[in-house]
Design a protein around this motif. Structure first.
Motif, mmCIF file in Angstrom:
data_model
loop_
_atom_site.group_PDB
_atom_site.id
_atom_site.type_symbol
_atom_site.label_atom_id
_atom_site.label_comp_id
_atom_site.label_asym_id
_atom_site.label_seq_id
_atom_site.Cartn_x
_atom_site.Cartn_y
_atom_site.Cartn_z
ATOM 1 N N ALA A 1 -3.961 0.252 11.652
ATOM 2 C CA ALA A 1 -2.723 0.395 10.885
ATOM 3 C C ALA A 1 -2.495 1.848 10.472
ATOM 4 O O ALA A 1 -3.446 2.593 10.225
ATOM 5 C CB ALA A 1 -2.779 -0.499 9.649
ATOM 6 N N MET B 1 12.156 -2.339 10.857
ATOM 7 C CA MET B 1 11.272 -2.691 9.769
ATOM 8 C C MET B 1 11.857 -2.150 8.466
ATOM 9 O O MET B 1 12.322 -1.025 8.413
ATOM 10 C CB MET B 1 9.891 -2.082 10.024
ATOM 11 N N THR C 1 2.713 -4.357 7.706
ATOM 12 C CA THR C 1 2.381 -4.169 9.114
ATOM 13 C C THR C 1 0.954 -4.633 9.324
ATOM 14 O O THR C 1 0.075 -4.289 8.536
ATOM 15 C CB THR C 1 2.491 -2.683 9.517
ATOM 16 N N LYS C 2 0.726 -5.372 10.380
ATOM 17 C CA LYS C 2 -0.612 -5.846 10.714
ATOM 18 C C LYS C 2 -0.963 -5.358 12.106
ATOM 19 O O LYS C 2 -0.144 -5.417 13.019
ATOM 20 C CB LYS C 2 -0.655 -7.372 10.684
ATOM 21 N N VAL C 3 -2.205 -4.876 12.259
ATOM 22 C CA VAL C 3 -2.704 -4.468 13.567
ATOM 23 C C VAL C 3 -4.052 -5.149 13.763
ATOM 24 O O VAL C 3 -4.962 -4.959 12.966
ATOM 25 C CB VAL C 3 -2.866 -2.935 13.669
ATOM 26 N N GLY D 1 0.641 4.410 8.276
ATOM 27 C CA GLY D 1 1.897 4.539 7.557
ATOM 28 C C GLY D 1 2.406 5.957 7.698
ATOM 29 O O GLY D 1 2.002 6.686 8.611
ATOM 30 N N SER E 1 8.229 -3.974 4.158
ATOM 31 C CA SER E 1 7.571 -4.824 5.143
ATOM 32 C C SER E 1 6.092 -4.494 5.241
ATOM 33 O O SER E 1 5.694 -3.346 5.093
ATOM 34 C CB SER E 1 8.168 -4.613 6.527
#
Length: 106
Positions: free
Chosen positions: A25, A1, A7-9, A27, A5
């Motif tokens: 999600a 990644m 990120t999807k959850v 970080g 980028s």
């Protein structure tokens, strides 16, 4: 990644933690989780965490017990539990909430 980028959850496929929370999600500096349909009963065990937590109630009612106070929580309320604070929750009605933790609790 890559650094830029997204990120999807999806909550439907989110990993479930040892206490029943869905890990959403996260970080490097923050993480989000959901407590879904927690049922009334005895309070959760008293705990202290090495992260700060902010939360938002989606539905239901609960009590946050912290520092000798009882904070009622209901739909639309938000709250903060400081890092290291001794606390517990007691669910009064089926309870669903989203929490964010810093640093990430994953």
């Amino acid at each position: 990644m890559t650094e830029n980028s997204a990120t999807k959850v999806s909550s439907a496929g989110a990993p479930v933690g040892e206490h029943g929370q869905k890990h959403l999600a996260h970080g490097t500096g923050i993480a989000m989780r959901m407590w879904e349909n927690e049922m009334p009963g005895e309070p959760k065990p008293v705990s202290r965490r090495n992260y700060e937590t902010v939360g938002y109630v989606l539905k239901g009612r609960a009590e946050l017990h912290m520092s000798g106070s009882v904070v009622p929580l209901e739909e639309g309320d938000s709250w903060v539990v400081p890092e290291g604070a001794e606390h517990t929750y007691k669910f009064i009605e089926s309870f669903t909430a989203i929490e964010a933790t810093h640093p990430p609790a994953v």
